[in-house]
Motif scaffolding. Sequence first.
Motif: not given
Length: 158
Positions: A1-14, A69-84
Motif C-alpha cells: 500500500m502506498t501511503l499518501l504524502p504528508v506536508r507541513g502546515l501552511r497559513e493557507a490551511d487556516a 492533501g496537496e492543495h486542500r488539507a484532508q487530515g492533520i496530526v499533531f505530535a509532541e515530544k516530552r520527558r515523562d
Amino acid sequence: MTLLPVRGLREADAPVVQAWLRTYLAEHLSWWQAAYGSPPESDLAELVGRDWQELIGADPDRQWVRVTGEHRAQGIVFAEKRRDRYMGFEVGVLSWIYVDETARGQGVSTALMTAAGDWMTAQGVRGREVFVTAQNTAAVRLYERHGYRVVDHRMLAR
C-alpha cells in the motif's frame, strides 16, 4: 500500500483546519459537558484560535504538525515530544489527529499515523502515548491498529 504524502502546515490551511478544530472541540466539549454536568466556561471561538496558534507556531524542537492533501488539507496530526515526569525518559505524545469527513476511508489516517510514528522514532523516544475519549470509538480502533493499548483510564465526575 502506498501511503499518501504528508506536508507541513501552511497559513493557507487556516480555514479548513479551523473548521476541523471547531468540529473536534465541539464534539469533545459535549462529551466532557455530559460528564461534568455543566457547559464549558470557555468560548469555542477562543479555543479554536488558541489551538490554531499552537499548531501554526509549533516548536520544531519538540512539536510536529503535518497534513495530507496537496492543495486542500484532508487530515492533520499533531505530535509532541516530552520527558515523562515519572519514567524520566522522552516519550512521543500523539496530541490529536483529525481527518475530514470527505476523506475518511481513503488512507489519510494511516498516512498521518505512520508519519507521526516515523517522527517519534527519529526523535529517539522510548515510548508513545495518546489520550482518547472513550466515546470516540473510531479513534480508539485507529490507535489500536497502530500498536497502542489501553493502560489506564481517565475518569470524570461531577
